[in-house]
Design a protein around this motif. Structure first.
Motif, PDB file in Angstrom:
ATOM      1  N   PRO A  27       0.835  -1.220   0.000  1.00 40.98           N
ATOM      2  CA  PRO A  27       0.000   0.000   0.000  1.00 40.98           C
ATOM      3  C   PRO A  27       0.859   1.255   0.000  1.00 40.98           C
ATOM      4  O   PRO A  27       1.813   1.371   0.775  1.00 40.98           O
ATOM      5  CB  PRO A  27      -0.795  -0.134   1.312  1.00 40.98           C
ATOM      6  CG  PRO A  27      -0.822  -1.593   1.594  1.00 40.98           C
ATOM      7  CD  PRO A  27       0.478  -2.137   1.089  1.00 40.98           C
ATOM      8  N   GLY A  28       0.517   2.168  -0.893  1.00 37.71           N
ATOM      9  CA  GLY A  28       1.288   3.401  -0.997  1.00 37.71           C
ATOM     10  C   GLY A  28       2.707   3.174  -1.449  1.00 37.71           C
ATOM     11  O   GLY A  28       3.588   3.989  -1.175  1.00 37.71           O
ATOM     12  N   GLU A  29       2.938   2.060  -2.152  1.00 38.01           N
ATOM     13  CA  GLU A  29       4.274   1.680  -2.617  1.00 38.01           C
ATOM     14  C   GLU A  29       5.272   1.611  -1.452  1.00 38.01           C
ATOM     15  O   GLU A  29       6.450   1.920  -1.600  1.00 38.01           O
ATOM     16  CB  GLU A  29       4.773   2.645  -3.696  1.00 38.01           C
ATOM     17  CG  GLU A  29       3.905   2.632  -4.951  1.00 38.01           C
ATOM     18  CD  GLU A  29       4.472   3.505  -6.050  1.00 38.01           C
ATOM     19  OE1 GLU A  29       5.410   4.277  -5.773  1.00 38.01           O
ATOM     20  OE2 GLU A  29       3.981   3.427  -7.176  1.00 38.01           O
ATOM     21  N   SER A  94       7.769  10.230  12.515  1.00 37.65           N
ATOM     22  CA  SER A  94       6.492   9.942  11.849  1.00 37.65           C
ATOM     23  C   SER A  94       6.029  11.123  11.005  1.00 37.65           C
ATOM     24  O   SER A  94       5.544  10.951   9.877  1.00 37.65           O
ATOM     25  CB  SER A  94       5.426   9.606  12.894  1.00 37.65           C
ATOM     26  OG  SER A  94       5.736   8.406  13.569  1.00 37.65           O
ATOM     27  N   LEU A  95       6.176  12.341  11.533  1.00 38.81           N
ATOM     28  CA  LEU A  95       5.779  13.526  10.774  1.00 38.81           C
ATOM     29  C   LEU A  95       6.649  13.702   9.534  1.00 38.81           C
ATOM     30  O   LEU A  95       6.150  14.089   8.462  1.00 38.81           O
ATOM     31  CB  LEU A  95       5.871  14.760  11.671  1.00 38.81           C
ATOM     32  CG  LEU A  95       4.863  14.796  12.832  1.00 38.81           C
ATOM     33  CD1 LEU A  95       5.172  15.949  13.779  1.00 38.81           C
ATOM     34  CD2 LEU A  95       3.435  14.911  12.306  1.00 38.81           C
ATOM     35  N   ILE A  96       7.927  13.400   9.650  1.00 40.45           N
ATOM     36  CA  ILE A  96       8.816  13.488   8.487  1.00 40.45           C
ATOM     37  C   ILE A  96       8.448  12.419   7.457  1.00 40.45           C
ATOM     38  O   ILE A  96       8.463  12.674   6.245  1.00 40.45           O
ATOM     39  CB  ILE A  96      10.282  13.347   8.937  1.00 40.45           C
ATOM     40  CG1 ILE A  96      10.688  14.567   9.778  1.00 40.45           C
ATOM     41  CG2 ILE A  96      11.210  13.199   7.737  1.00 40.45           C
ATOM     42  CD1 ILE A  96      12.042  14.436  10.445  1.00 40.45           C
ATOM     43  N   PHE A  97       8.102  11.225   7.914  1.00 41.53           N
ATOM     44  CA  PHE A  97       7.672  10.163   7.004  1.00 41.53           C
ATOM     45  C   PHE A  97       6.441  10.607   6.221  1.00 41.53           C
ATOM     46  O   PHE A  97       6.352  10.405   5.003  1.00 41.53           O
ATOM     47  CB  PHE A  97       7.350   8.898   7.789  1.00 41.53           C
ATOM     48  CG  PHE A  97       8.546   8.058   8.159  1.00 41.53           C
ATOM     49  CD1 PHE A  97       9.769   8.637   8.438  1.00 41.53           C
ATOM     50  CD2 PHE A  97       8.444   6.683   8.249  1.00 41.53           C
ATOM     51  CE1 PHE A  97      10.872   7.867   8.792  1.00 41.53           C
ATOM     52  CE2 PHE A  97       9.530   5.895   8.591  1.00 41.53           C
ATOM     53  CZ  PHE A  97      10.752   6.495   8.870  1.00 41.53           C
ATOM     54  N   ILE A  98       5.457  11.186   6.920  1.00 46.38           N
ATOM     55  CA  ILE A  98       4.226  11.631   6.252  1.00 46.38           C
ATOM     56  C   ILE A  98       4.545  12.723   5.238  1.00 46.38           C
ATOM     57  O   ILE A  98       4.047  12.708   4.100  1.00 46.38           O
ATOM     58  CB  ILE A  98       3.213  12.130   7.307  1.00 46.38           C
ATOM     59  CG1 ILE A  98       2.761  10.960   8.192  1.00 46.38           C
ATOM     60  CG2 ILE A  98       2.010  12.782   6.634  1.00 46.38           C
ATOM     61  CD1 ILE A  98       1.961  11.372   9.411  1.00 46.38           C
ATOM     62  N   TYR A  99       5.363  13.684   5.637  1.00 44.98           N
ATOM     63  CA  TYR A  99       5.762  14.779   4.754  1.00 44.98           C
ATOM     64  C   TYR A  99       6.425  14.241   3.490  1.00 44.98           C
ATOM     65  O   TYR A  99       6.232  14.787   2.384  1.00 44.98           O
ATOM     66  CB  TYR A  99       6.711  15.689   5.525  1.00 44.98           C
ATOM     67  CG  TYR A  99       7.287  16.848   4.760  1.00 44.98           C
ATOM     68  CD1 TYR A  99       6.713  18.107   4.835  1.00 44.98           C
ATOM     69  CD2 TYR A  99       8.453  16.698   4.008  1.00 44.98           C
ATOM     70  CE1 TYR A  99       7.272  19.182   4.163  1.00 44.98           C
ATOM     71  CE2 TYR A  99       9.019  17.763   3.335  1.00 44.98           C
ATOM     72  CZ  TYR A  99       8.421  19.006   3.416  1.00 44.98           C
ATOM     73  OH  TYR A  99       8.979  20.072   2.745  1.00 44.98           O
ATOM     74  N   SER A 100       7.181  13.157   3.633  1.00 46.99           N
ATOM     75  CA  SER A 100       7.927  12.601   2.501  1.00 46.99           C
ATOM     76  C   SER A 100       7.013  12.098   1.389  1.00 46.99           C
ATOM     77  O   SER A 100       7.434  12.018   0.233  1.00 46.99           O
ATOM     78  CB  SER A 100       8.830  11.460   2.982  1.00 46.99           C
ATOM     79  OG  SER A 100       9.813  11.930   3.875  1.00 46.99           O
ATOM     80  N   ILE A 101       5.780  11.734   1.723  1.00 47.24           N
ATOM     81  CA  ILE A 101       4.853  11.267   0.685  1.00 47.24           C
ATOM     82  C   ILE A 101       4.697  12.322  -0.394  1.00 47.24           C
ATOM     83  O   ILE A 101       4.729  12.030  -1.599  1.00 47.24           O
ATOM     84  CB  ILE A 101       3.484  10.911   1.304  1.00 47.24           C
ATOM     85  CG1 ILE A 101       3.616   9.706   2.231  1.00 47.24           C
ATOM     86  CG2 ILE A 101       2.450  10.623   0.211  1.00 47.24           C
ATOM     87  CD1 ILE A 101       2.328   9.364   2.957  1.00 47.24           C
ATOM     88  N   GLY A 102       4.506  13.577   0.033  1.00 50.31           N
ATOM     89  CA  GLY A 102       4.348  14.655  -0.938  1.00 50.31           C
ATOM     90  C   GLY A 102       5.657  15.066  -1.566  1.00 50.31           C
ATOM     91  O   GLY A 102       5.728  15.300  -2.779  1.00 50.31           O
ATOM     92  N   TYR A 103       6.719  15.125  -0.770  1.00 50.30           N
ATOM     93  CA  TYR A 103       7.995  15.629  -1.274  1.00 50.30           C
ATOM     94  C   TYR A 103       8.628  14.672  -2.267  1.00 50.30           C
ATOM     95  O   TYR A 103       9.213  15.098  -3.266  1.00 50.30           O
ATOM     96  CB  TYR A 103       8.946  15.880  -0.106  1.00 50.30           C
ATOM     97  CG  TYR A 103      10.176  16.662  -0.497  1.00 50.30           C
ATOM     98  CD1 TYR A 103      10.166  18.057  -0.461  1.00 50.30           C
ATOM     99  CD2 TYR A 103      11.341  16.021  -0.911  1.00 50.30           C
ATOM    100  CE1 TYR A 103      11.289  18.779  -0.824  1.00 50.30           C
ATOM    101  CE2 TYR A 103      12.465  16.736  -1.278  1.00 50.30           C
ATOM    102  CZ  TYR A 103      12.438  18.109  -1.233  1.00 50.30           C
ATOM    103  OH  TYR A 103      13.543  18.828  -1.610  1.00 50.30           O
TER     104      TYR A 103
END
Length: 642
Positions: A27-29, A94-103
């Motif tokens: 999921p989500g690659e 965790s916040l950096i991981f989430i941010y990385s989806i867009g970046y």
């Protein structure tokens, strides 16, 4: 829940292998798996933090290997320091991981990126939980490996490939010192367990110059990982990696590991005679803080400004630990993680919109990117040390401790605080004020997947520092939770807080005069202070010094060794080969013309004799009788003659 704390590093470790093998089928690659694993680790960390706040602690060990009379154990330890670090690493991570989806959206190696992030988090969490040097060193090396992989993630870029190698080799120097320090402690105490080693220090079984040596060798590892002078040169170049990686390295993982190492092994430093080891830590930290802050003034790359800011703030943490401000140093480690992650992710948002790192090509982005601007402004105020934001409380404590223990270090810290406020608002004014200086750019706000983590980190940057505020009834909550019993802390001083606030506001005012109101042109200052500007632009010539003192001699020695290897070692090997080839050819000639000739000659002789005797053997009885008769006659004649 304390007994299952081993799940905290295990979950992202499992995610690493799952993403590595399944990749784009997940999921989500793979992104959702990485985020879910670290998120679960974060929930466990929060529960454990609550239990530790309630007074619970836990430690367990298992025998890993037995060699002779030594049993090597691995295990984990949950106390206040570990609980705080687990909270910081998992929440910020965790916040950096989430941010990385867009970046990182659309990157061809998207799954591999999240696999590396998961391994990075797992290594750091292992390091935090370890109750012995053996397991800590395993996590320590894992962090170093992941930093190499992530800094050079875009390895097709020569600059990224060089930066990853530079980071790996530079930190390896510090790791070597740390490894030797661990061996010294093991040889002295016979154990790698923290509790056993600290008990030996308390009982004066490990003391004197040997203890100081061991502590300073351990500190060598922290100098490398936490980018202290003189091993700081790798960190600015690490900006070649993706911006979320920079945030992870600079806020929650790699560079925090060195400060955490000193805090975890603090009894070694505190027990050093006359606090010699702590004095070294403090002065290295103070020099690092002021040096990196001054270099940050002249940087035009937005990420490099923040990179030198990180080096400077790490220096402050070491300064705090070195002047017996154990709680202050750890507190700044925690607050810095939130506002520095915020600033790096905010910078990533700006870069995502502008497609450039050059602040002088930006300008006027406050209108186009209001969320990014507001959150970065909060992060900048926190970094500058403006109350009541997070950076004020922790930095004020460090300066207060330095003021009461070593005035030289206080002045270094105070000047560094002024310069910090100056360069961070120089960055704000260049990036967000005025009008857009880049032609053809169309900046826009980043997507929610990037701005929501910014907002959450901004909220933390506002409130997290209040844990260290002097509340009327309960007092300083963080001091009550994280402290070193033998090190007395200096109580909060309102007048000193006004001084530290004034230093921060003076730095902001100076930046406003030059870069916002522009009453004093920056170009005029560069001309007037040309020698100082040249010194700062060249980063105190550290890279040139390393090139002259280390790289060139190493390359020269390598070339000489290559020549020696080519013409002496290889020449000797080739000569031996030629000798044996010549002997083989000589043997072949001897074999062909002497041995084979002799054999052939013998054959010819034998054949000739055989041919001669062949005529005697006729097969007729009368011939044989004739020969017999002739023989008898010959014998008779011989007998008569005698």
């Amino acid at each position: 829940m304390l007994s299952v704390a081993w799940l905290i590093p295990l979950l992202p470790f499992i995610a690493f292998w799952a993403i590595l093998f399944r990749g784009r089928r997940l999921p989500g690659e793979g992104a959702y798996v990485a985020i879910g694993a670290l998120g679960l680790s974060g929930l466990l960390s929060l529960v454990i933090l609550g239990q530790v706040i309630a007074g619970a602690t836990y430690e367990t060990s298992r025998t890993w290997a037995v060699m002779g009379r030594y049993a090597f154990e691995i295990g984990y330890r949950i106390d206040a320091l570990a609980a705080v670090m687990l909270f910081v690493v998992t929440v910020v991570g965790s916040l950096i991981f989430i941010y990385s989806i867009g970046y990182m959206h659309g990157d061809p190696r998207y799954p591999r990126y999240f696999a590396y992030l998961s391994l990075f988090a797992s290594s750091m969490l292992t390091l935090v939980l370890a109750n012995n040097f053996l397991l800590l060193y395993a996590g320590w090396e894992g962090v170093g490996l992941c930093s190499y992989l992530l800094i050079g993630f875009w390895f097709e870029r020569p600059a990224a490939a060089r930066a990853s190698m530079k980071a790996f080799l530079t930190t390896r120097v510090g790791d070597l010192f740390m490894f030797v320090g661990i061996l010294v402690l093991f040889a002295s105490v016979g154990s790698m367990h923290f509790g056993t080693i600290f008990a030996a220090v308390t009982a004066h079984q490990l003391t004197g110059p040997l203890l100081t040596l061991a502590a300073l060798l351990i500190f060598g590892g922290a100098v490398g990982k936490s980018a202290q002078v003189p091993l700081h040169v790798w960190l600015p170049d690490a900006m070649e990696g993706p911006t979320p990686v920079s945030a992870l390295i600079h806020a929650a993982t790699m560079v925090a590991a060195g400060v955490y190492l000193v805090a975890r092994t603090y009894p070694l430093f505190f027990g050093s005679p006359d606090h010699t080891a702590l004095t070294v830590v403090a002065y290295i930290g103070g020099i690092t803080a002021i040096m990196a802050a001054t270099i940050g003034i002249v940087q035009d790359d937005i990420k490099r400004v923040l990179a030198y800011s990180t080096i400077s703030q790490l220096g402050y943490m070491m300064l705090g630990l070195g002047v017996l401000g154990y709680t202050a140093g750890v507190f700044h480690l925690m607050t810095h993680a939130f506002f520095k992650a915020l600033l790096f992710l905010g910078a990533g948002s700006v870069i995502h919109a502008m497609n450039t790192n050059d602040m002088k090509a930006m300008g006027g982005l406050a209108r186009a990117m209001p969320t990014t601007f507001a959150t970065m402004l909060i992060g900048s105020l926190a970094l500058a040390g403006v109350p009541p934001l997070a950076g004020f409380w922790s930095k004020d404590e460090i300066l207060l401790e330095a003021f009461h223990h070593d005035r030289v270090l206080f002045y270094l810290g105070a000047v560094g605080a002024f310069v910090t406020a100056f360069y961070v608002f120089r960055m704000i004014f260049y990036t967000f004020s005025g009008s857009l200086r880049s032609q053809g750019a169309h900046p826009h706000e980043s997507p929610k997947v990037m701005t929501v983590p910014l907002t959450i980190l901004a909220a933390f940057s506002v409130v997290i520092g209040l844990l260290g505020a002097p509340w009327p009834v309960v007092g300083n909550l963080f001091h009550r939770f994280v402290h070193f019993e033998a090190a007395a802390t200096v109580p909060f001083d309102p007048s000193f807080a006004l001084l530290s606030t004034g230093i921060a506001l003076a730095g902001i005012l100076a930046a406003s005069v030059i870069y916002w109101w522009k009453w004093v042109p920056s170009a005029m200052l560069r001309r007037a202070l040309a020698p100082l500007y040249s010194l700062l632009v060249h980063k105190y010539w550290w890279d040139e010094l390393y090139a002259f003192a280390v790289i060139r001699p190493t390359v020269w020695a390598a070339r000489q060794l290559r020549t020696f290897d080519t013409y002496v070692i290889d020449g000797a090997v080739n000569a031996v080969g030629l000798i044996f080839v010549g002997l083989a050819r000589l043997y072949r000639i001897v074999d062909l013309y002497v041995v084979d000739g002799a054999v052939n000659l013998l054959g010819w002789i034998t054949q000739a004799i055989g041919n001669s005797l062949r005529h005697i053997q006729t097969g007729r009885a009368e011939n044989y009788l004739l020969v017999i008769a002739l023989g008898v006659i010959a014998l008779a004649v011989l007998g008569v003659i005698r």
